[in-house]
Write an enzyme that holds these catalytic residues in place. Structure first.
Site, PDB file in Angstrom:
ATOM      1  N   ASP A   1      -2.401  -7.685  -5.524  1.00 14.35           N
ATOM      2  CA  ASP A   1      -2.916  -6.568  -4.768  1.00 14.35           C
ATOM      3  C   ASP A   1      -3.584  -5.522  -5.659  1.00 14.35           C
ATOM      4  OD1 ASP A   1      -3.306  -5.265  -2.406  1.00 14.35           O
ATOM      5  OD2 ASP A   1      -1.198  -5.198  -1.860  1.00 14.35           O
TER       6      ASP A   1
ATOM      7  N   HIS B   1      -7.998  -1.626   0.111  1.00 14.08           N
ATOM      8  CA  HIS B   1      -6.908  -2.558  -0.203  1.00 14.08           C
ATOM      9  C   HIS B   1      -7.597  -3.872  -0.495  1.00 14.08           C
ATOM     10  CE1 HIS B   1      -4.045  -0.145   2.529  1.00 14.08           C
ATOM     11  NE2 HIS B   1      -5.249   0.298   2.840  1.00 14.08           N
TER      12      HIS B   1
ATOM     13  N   CYS C   1       0.787  -1.235   0.000  1.00 16.42           N
ATOM     14  CA  CYS C   1       0.000   0.000   0.000  1.00 16.42           C
ATOM     15  C   CYS C   1       0.818   1.285   0.000  1.00 16.42           C
ATOM     16  CB  CYS C   1      -1.040  -0.004   1.118  1.00 16.42           C
ATOM     17  SG  CYS C   1      -0.554  -0.817   2.644  1.00 16.42           S
TER      18      CYS C   1
ATOM     19  N   ARG D   1       7.529 -10.951   4.874  1.00 17.70           N
ATOM     20  CA  ARG D   1       7.088 -10.800   6.259  1.00 17.70           C
ATOM     21  C   ARG D   1       7.804 -11.824   7.112  1.00 17.70           C
ATOM     22  NH1 ARG D   1       0.511 -10.186   5.442  1.00 17.70           N
ATOM     23  NH2 ARG D   1       0.663  -8.424   3.990  1.00 17.70           N
TER      24      ARG D   1
ATOM     25  N   GLN E   1       1.485 -10.768  -3.598  1.00 18.23           N
ATOM     26  CA  GLN E   1       0.058 -10.510  -3.456  1.00 18.23           C
ATOM     27  C   GLN E   1      -0.489 -10.000  -4.779  1.00 18.23           C
ATOM     28  OE1 GLN E   1       0.333  -7.755  -0.001  1.00 18.23           O
ATOM     29  NE2 GLN E   1      -1.005  -9.253   0.970  1.00 18.23           N
TER      30      GLN E   1
ATOM     31  N   LYS F   1     -11.774  -5.761   7.638  1.00 18.35           N
ATOM     32  CA  LYS F   1     -11.687  -6.428   6.341  1.00 18.35           C
ATOM     33  C   LYS F   1     -12.698  -7.541   6.186  1.00 18.35           C
ATOM     34  CE  LYS F   1      -7.948  -9.408   7.969  1.00 18.35           C
ATOM     35  NZ  LYS F   1      -6.645  -9.992   7.718  1.00 18.35           N
TER      36      LYS F   1
ATOM     37  N   HIS G   1      -5.115  -1.238  -4.986  1.00 16.22           N
ATOM     38  CA  HIS G   1      -5.545  -0.172  -4.100  1.00 16.22           C
ATOM     39  C   HIS G   1      -6.469   0.729  -4.877  1.00 16.22           C
ATOM     40  CE1 HIS G   1      -1.925  -1.840  -2.293  1.00 16.22           C
ATOM     41  NE2 HIS G   1      -2.632  -1.683  -1.186  1.00 16.22           N
TER      42      HIS G   1
END
Length: 636
Positions: free
Chosen positions: A383, A510, A334, A363, A381, A464, A385
């Site tokens: 991902d 997200h 993000c 991570r 990911q 979420k 946004h």
RNA sequence: GCCGCCGCAGCUCAAUGGCAGAGCAGCCGCCUUGUAAGCGGGAGGUCCGGGUUCGACUCCCGGCGGCGGCUCCA
């Protein structure tokens, strides 16, 4: 006095007041009398020994019902506790519930249990079943219960009782010399628990908190018949053959090596799969108005301080230094996306802006939680946004819900939805969280989605919606998620120019659909047991010449397929056809084309499908157009 | 990270203090083969570091890694 009993089929029967439910069951049918385990009385789950006091609706539960199985397994857990206390006096009891396929019981014992002891405990349990002790309910006052368990030295039970609400009814169940705090109900007697097996030994924290003492947990399962236990164990063995870690090695998709625990290596075949997934993903996202971006892996500390990761996520991050300043390896995408958004001015007319990124994040996960591709320390990911106007929130959320549903349906996945709310370590005010959580809830309700609430499981910057998929053993993994975020736009002072010519604050979503490519590939592998749909299969066709006299024709066929961008291999080894087929089957290659003299002469191929078997001869061109269609439609 | 178990050949597994073995895969040769294992031959190994012992795959200590849970998360 007579009472009326209404059964679940709507029929009404009359009994003398005080008749037990066990008698009623036996009266309905001999079989129900033998198989009933518990019942519900006007919706309340009760023992079969319960007497009828007044007119009531009654439902009987057997092992075929979820309720029946729960009672059965829970009763078995009491037998486990009894056996453990017989063999190891001084062992204190924590809790022992039924779970999906069995039960467990947590113990605090001066002795350390070993697998050999498990066998002894199981033998003791079997003799308790043999003794056929009846389960007897004892209603107690809080005072009585506290005294009883204090005297018995059962500190955990005392703690449990103290934590029960003021008005709670307190009951215990006794079988033989053993008594346990329990709301019940239970099966009538231990003799019902015919076939049981202890399946595992593990540590578990008291009340699930790592701050508490670690107890010893024993897992087990039980069935009314030996054959059912055997079936269950067989199914587990079969399921293990679909384990993505095993298939990953067998099919040469990926590996995880000692040099990089939690950092998977994707091999050529695994990359084919991955690239096909990405190709599909890009195609769909382009159509849905997403623009693809890519942001750096390593970014300056100041960014992470601003985003709140430094304060809220540090223990999961990796750090490095460049020219005397601190940098972090990104654990999320993000902040990068936000910097792109901020790099120019946005008009309200441009919104929503949907920036998608196949972003590699790292991570630091605790070593004990790593699990094949499902739980790793670096993953990509899928991902995105979404930056939008406040009044676009609902449409965008439902749009993402639809997108997730579409993707999962393509693979034939069933999924579970959960709503995760504000965690302990969170940024922002209560009001903002309520607003965001409410918006997610509204979207779910408007889609009429069934969901479960997961208190305190949200991200530190927002609540979420999570989408969970199942692995081969029924464990669920969070894949897709949608997070609504009012905080990052604030932290980064994001803005758009409104109709009024003034700066306004956009809202952010997200979201991931696959979740991570790694985890999704793990799920995919287990779901299909390695037999991927043709469009995903790393090798789609293997050409198998009967003898090396047909090698040239085999090469021709392979080349023809490759010209059509079909992933084809030629098995040019000097081996028997049976041998070649066996190997191709083991690799779960969708199509095998057997070519011998007959095929070489006619320009045909003998088609074999990995699950349908021998499909007989087909013209090469006919086969090409059939498989191309199968690939094009991404049929499963 | 915590609890329990485990670590031997590419894979699956034997060998309980005394010369480290088997099947499959890979390599070489023979067989020229029609829808799930043809035959023969050679090659290859004890996770790492310490300790005990005449001698350690085996016992002890530490580390690393894996498996199943717990806690935590895509």
């Amino acid at each position: 006095m007579v009472v009326k009993v209404t059964l679940k089929d709507g029929s009404i029967r009359e009994y003398q007041k005080g008749t037990t439910l066990a008698r009623v069951a036996a009266d309905i049918s001999g079989r129900l009398g033998r198989e009933a385990l518990a019942a519900s009385l006007d919706g309340r789950l009760v023992d079969l020994a319960t007497p009828l006091e007044r007119d009531a609706g009654v439902v009987f539960y057997t092992f075929d019902d979820e309720e029946g199985r729960q009672v059965f397994r829970h009763s078995t857990s009491h037998v486990l506790a009894q056996a453990v206390q017989r063999l190891f006096p001084g062992t204190r009891l924590a809790i022992g519930p039924a779970i999906a396929d069995g039960f467990y019981y947590d113990f605090d014992s001066p002795v350390r249990f070993t697998p050999e002891m498990l066998e002894k405990i199981q033998a003791e349990m079997e003799s308790i079943v043999e003794e056929d002790l009846s389960f007897e309910r004892l209603d107690m006052s809080r005072q009585e219960a506290l005294e009883f368990f204090r005297r018995a030295g059962e500190d955990y039970k005392v703690e449990l009782i103290n934590d029960l609400p003021e008005n709670a009814a307190i009951s215990c169940y006794r079988q033989g010399e053993f008594t346990d705090l329990c709301a019940g109900p239970h099966v009538p007697s231990t003799g019902r628990l015919k076939s049981l097996k202890l399946t595992g030994l593990a540590g578990a924290y008291w009340r699930g908190s790592e701050k508490n003492k670690m107890l010893q947990r024993i897992y087990g399962t039980s069935f009314p018949r030996k054959s059912m236990l055997d079936d269950y164990l067989f199914r587990i063995e079969e399921a293990k053959k679909r384990d993505h870690r095993r298939l990953g090695t067998e099919l040469d998709l990926f590996s995880i090596q000692e040099e990089g625990p939690g950092f998977p290596f994707f091999h050529p075949k695994g990359m084919v799969l991955r690239n096909e997934l990405e190709r599909f993903w890009r195609e769909v996202h382009r159509k849905r108005g997403y623009q693809e971006v890519r942001t750096p892996i390593i970014l300056n500390r100041s960014l992470w301080e601003r985003s709140g990761h430094w304060d809220h996520y540090r223990e999961n991050m990796y750090f490095t230094r460049i020219d005397d300043s601190d940098y972090a390896v990104k654990p999320m995408n993000c902040p990068g996306s936000i910097l792109i958004y901020k790099s120019r001015l946005h008009s309200y007319r441009d919104l929503p802006v949907r920036l998608a990124e196949l972003g590699l994040v790292h991570r630091h996960e605790l070593s004990g939680v790593l699990h094949g591709l499902m739980r790793v320390r670096c993953f990509t990911q899928d991902d995105a946004h979404i930056f939008m106007l406040p009044d676009q929130v609902k449409d965008e959320i439902t749009g993402v819900i639809d997108l997730v549903d579409y993707f999962y349906s393509v693979f034939g996945f069933k999924y579970r939805v959960e709503l995760s709310t504000k965690p302990e370590k969170a940024m922002g005010t209560e009001e903002i969280w309520e607003l965001a959580t409410g918006a997610l809830e509204d979207a779910l309700k408007s889609k009429e989605t069934d969901y479960k609430v997961n208190e305190g499981d949200g991200a530190f910057y927002g609540p979420k919606i999570d989408f969970h998929l199942e692995d081969c053993l029924g464990r669920t993994w969070q894949c897709g998620t949608i997070q609504l975020d009012f905080l990052m736009p604030e932290k980064f002072d994001l803005s758009y120019i409104g109709e009024d010519g003034q700066k306004h604050r956009p809202v952010m979503i997200h979201r991931v659909v696959f979740g991570s490519m790694e985890r999704f590939i793990g799920i995919l592998t287990e779901h299909f047991g390695g037999a991927f749909p043709v469009w995903l299969a790393p090798v789609q066709v293997r050409v198998l010449p009967i003898t090396d006299r047909q090698l040239d024709y085999g090469r021709e066929v392979t080349a023809r397929l490759e010209r059509e961008e079909i992933r084809a291999e030629l098995d040019d080894r000097n081996e028997k056809i049976n041998y070649k087929i066996r190997e191709a089957q083991g690799l779960k290659i969708p199509y095998m084309l057997v070519v011998g003299n007959r095929e070489a002469e006619n320009g045909t191929v003998a088609v074999r499908h990995r699950s349908a078997g021998d499909l007989g001869p087909a013209g090469l061109e006919e086969f090409v157009s059939r498989i191309r269609e199968e690939i094009r439609t991404r049929s499963v």
